[in-house]
Design an enzyme around this catalytic site. Structure first.
Site, PDB file in Angstrom:
ATOM      1  N   ASP A 104       0.862  -1.181   0.000  1.00  0.00           N
ATOM      2  CA  ASP A 104       0.000   0.000   0.000  1.00  0.00           C
ATOM      3  C   ASP A 104       0.899   1.233   0.000  1.00  0.00           C
ATOM      4  O   ASP A 104       2.111   1.114   0.099  1.00  0.00           O
ATOM      5  CB  ASP A 104      -0.958  -0.020   1.190  1.00  0.00           C
ATOM      6  CG  ASP A 104      -0.230   0.011   2.506  1.00  0.00           C
ATOM      7  OD1 ASP A 104       0.997   0.218   2.514  1.00  0.00           O
ATOM      8  OD2 ASP A 104      -0.891  -0.164   3.536  1.00  0.00           O
ATOM      9  N   ASP A 145      -8.456  -6.598   1.383  1.00  0.00           N
ATOM     10  CA  ASP A 145      -7.451  -6.942   2.386  1.00  0.00           C
ATOM     11  C   ASP A 145      -7.954  -6.410   3.705  1.00  0.00           C
ATOM     12  O   ASP A 145      -8.743  -5.459   3.737  1.00  0.00           O
ATOM     13  CB  ASP A 145      -6.108  -6.276   2.052  1.00  0.00           C
ATOM     14  CG  ASP A 145      -6.143  -4.792   2.369  1.00  0.00           C
ATOM     15  OD1 ASP A 145      -5.734  -4.413   3.484  1.00  0.00           O
ATOM     16  OD2 ASP A 145      -6.610  -4.008   1.530  1.00  0.00           O
ATOM     17  N   CYS A 195      -9.998 -26.514   7.194  1.00  0.00           N
ATOM     18  CA  CYS A 195      -8.624 -26.024   7.297  1.00  0.00           C
ATOM     19  C   CYS A 195      -7.771 -26.979   8.139  1.00  0.00           C
ATOM     20  O   CYS A 195      -8.279 -27.874   8.802  1.00  0.00           O
ATOM     21  CB  CYS A 195      -8.600 -24.615   7.902  1.00  0.00           C
ATOM     22  SG  CYS A 195      -8.647 -24.537   9.698  1.00  0.00           S
ATOM     23  N   CYS A 214      -8.882 -27.045  11.876  1.00  0.00           N
ATOM     24  CA  CYS A 214     -10.130 -27.756  12.157  1.00  0.00           C
ATOM     25  C   CYS A 214     -10.002 -29.256  11.909  1.00  0.00           C
ATOM     26  O   CYS A 214     -10.720 -30.050  12.504  1.00  0.00           O
ATOM     27  CB  CYS A 214     -11.266 -27.150  11.341  1.00  0.00           C
ATOM     28  SG  CYS A 214     -11.659 -25.480  11.910  1.00  0.00           S
ATOM     29  N   HIS A 239      -6.636 -20.582  10.994  1.00  0.00           N
ATOM     30  CA  HIS A 239      -8.056 -20.886  10.790  1.00  0.00           C
ATOM     31  C   HIS A 239      -8.790 -19.663  10.237  1.00  0.00           C
ATOM     32  O   HIS A 239      -9.533 -19.771   9.256  1.00  0.00           O
ATOM     33  CB  HIS A 239      -8.725 -21.356  12.081  1.00  0.00           C
ATOM     34  CG  HIS A 239     -10.222 -21.279  11.997  1.00  0.00           C
ATOM     35  ND1 HIS A 239     -10.968 -22.209  11.308  1.00  0.00           N
ATOM     36  CD2 HIS A 239     -11.096 -20.322  12.426  1.00  0.00           C
ATOM     37  CE1 HIS A 239     -12.255 -21.832  11.332  1.00  0.00           C
ATOM     38  NE2 HIS A 239     -12.352 -20.701  12.005  1.00  0.00           N
TER      39      HIS A 239
HETATM   40 ZN   LIG Z   1     -10.804 -24.077  10.314  1.00  0.00          ZN
END
Ligand SMILES: [Zn+2]
Length: 416
Positions: free
Chosen positions: A98, A311, A351, A354, A380
């Site tokens: 940026d 973002d 993910c 998880c 996560h």
């Molecule tokens: Zn997850």
């Protein structure tokens, strides 16, 4: 051909307005970004608490680093000597930087306020008094016609950044996509100030572009004819005023930028109209980035209205603090109720975290102040948000965006 190439694969079904949603492909010198996409924030050349392998594991295709922070420390010249950010941080995918405008804003008019990209215009503590260049209000930055002088938040040293200087720093850092230097304004400022700031941002956009072209020219040398160097995005400002937003989209959209950022600090209720005004005017064939926005409901709004890139620090900031996204809303995993909970953070999420860890273990890590908590929470959360935008993309391609949006938000927003 410029350094990037953007192609639209499919537009939203129905009769989309000029600024309607689309799925596309953005090719950069360091790889492809499938849009719409969420860009992971790596402010100081690091996505906090994650290695590049872990960043990749979240499905991230692109990282955004911060010009202001890297200019102060370790310094753009040091990064340049090292061969640029890709090599320095060991991230071989696309990188954006940026312009530093937002950070300068937070040291200036918004200094001492709880600054956020989303503000409440009815909360008096967020009101910004009318400012002028000789204001006596204590702040660390002063905005002049040609640039901004500010004191480093590190050591108090005085610095001066102009549009040309910002572009030079960004060329040194070596990202694939860089941004024009702008002045971010808050919706709590007066219309007169917004107008004045917008004129400045437009002048700075032209200066940024001219200097960028000059630097690209100087890179060509006697034999090279192709473009060696970053793509430059211009930034549309204009606050919550329809005429200013449209004027800015006309002006910035008319310049020879490779893409566009939609900037500003927003009141939540204004965000959608602002994005619509702007995207109906910006050239359709170039990518658009809604700067600093990343809550699920805002991502749906942006994608639906033709935003290609987002973002936000929220996923990693929340992740380090123990606030985790789930398909039924955000949870504070440090709460005692999770101490014996053997389920994954979000049973719907696939993910790494998880698949391998329980809520009970995460709850323990945060309560014990183990660093791994912040790493797993960030992984996560980033996966959750990146994957959410990926699924929006897939739903545009499959022609069922509206169904996907309704389905997701009906469970996500139920509890919050
Ligand atoms: Zn997850």
């Amino acid at each position: 051909m410029g350094p990037i190439k953007f192609s639209i694969e499919k537009e939203l079904e129905g009769n989309p307005p000029a600024g309607g949603g689309r799925a596309g492909v953005l090719e950069t010198p360091h790889g492809v970004i499938h849009t719409p996409a969420f860009v992971s924030v790596g402010t100081k050349a690091a996505v906090k608490a994650l290695t590049p392998e872990q960043i990749l594991e979240t499905g991230a295709e692109v990282v955004l680093a911060n010009t202001y922070h890297l200019y102060l420390d370790p310094g753009n010249e040091r990064v340049k000597k090292f061969g640029g950010l890709h090599k320095f941080m060991n991230w071989s995918g696309p990188i954006m930087t940026d312009s530093g405008g937002f950070q300068v804003f937070s040291l200036g008019a918004a200094y001492g306020k709880e600054l956020s990209k989303v503000v409440s215009i009815t909360d008096p503590s967020q009101l910004i008094a009318e400012r002028s260049l000789d204001s006596e209000v204590p702040r660390l930055a002063k905005i002049g016609a040609d640039g901004v002088s500010f004191r480093s938040h590190h050591d108090g040293n005085l610095h001066y950044i102009t549009p040309e200087k910002s572009i030079e720093i960004q060329h040194d850092l070596g990202a694939d996509i860089i941004f024009a230097f702008d002045e971010c304004t808050s919706p709590t400022e007066t219309v007169a100030y917004q107008e004045e700031a917008l004129e400045r941002t437009h002048r700075w956009a032209e200066k940024s572009l001219n200097h960028h072209k000059k630097l690209l020219e100087s890179r060509k040398g006697p034999t090279l004819t192709s473009v060696q160097g970053p793509a430059l995005f211009g930034i549309v400002q204009g606050g919550r005023e329809e005429n200013l937003r449209k004027k800015s989209a006309e002006f910035i959209g008319g310049l020879d930028f490779d893409g566009f950022g939609i900037g500003g600090s927003f009141a939540k209720e204004d965000m959608e109209t602002a994005v619509k005004w702007v995207n109906e005017i910006l050239p359709k064939e170039k990518p658009r980035h809604l700067l600093g926005i990343g809550e699920p409901e805002d991502l749906f709004m942006g994608v639906e209205n033709g935003v290609d890139l987002f973002d936000c620090v929220a996923p990693t900031r929340n992740g380090r603090g123990g606030t985790l996204y789930t398909s039924t809303g955000k949870v504070n995993i440090t709460n005692a109720e999770f101490r014996d909970d053997q389920r994954p953070v979000d049973p719907e999420c696939s993910c790494y975290v998880c698949k391998n860890y329980s809520r009970a273990y995460l709850c323990h890590l945060y309560r014990a102040h183990e660093m791994l908590g912040g790493t797993l929470g960030s992984m996560h959360n980033l996966y959750f948000i990146i994957n959410l935008v990926k699924r929006m993309r897939e739903s545009i391609l499959a022609g069922n965006f509206q169904e996907y949006k309704k389905g997701f938000l009906s469970t996500y927003l139920k509890q919050s």
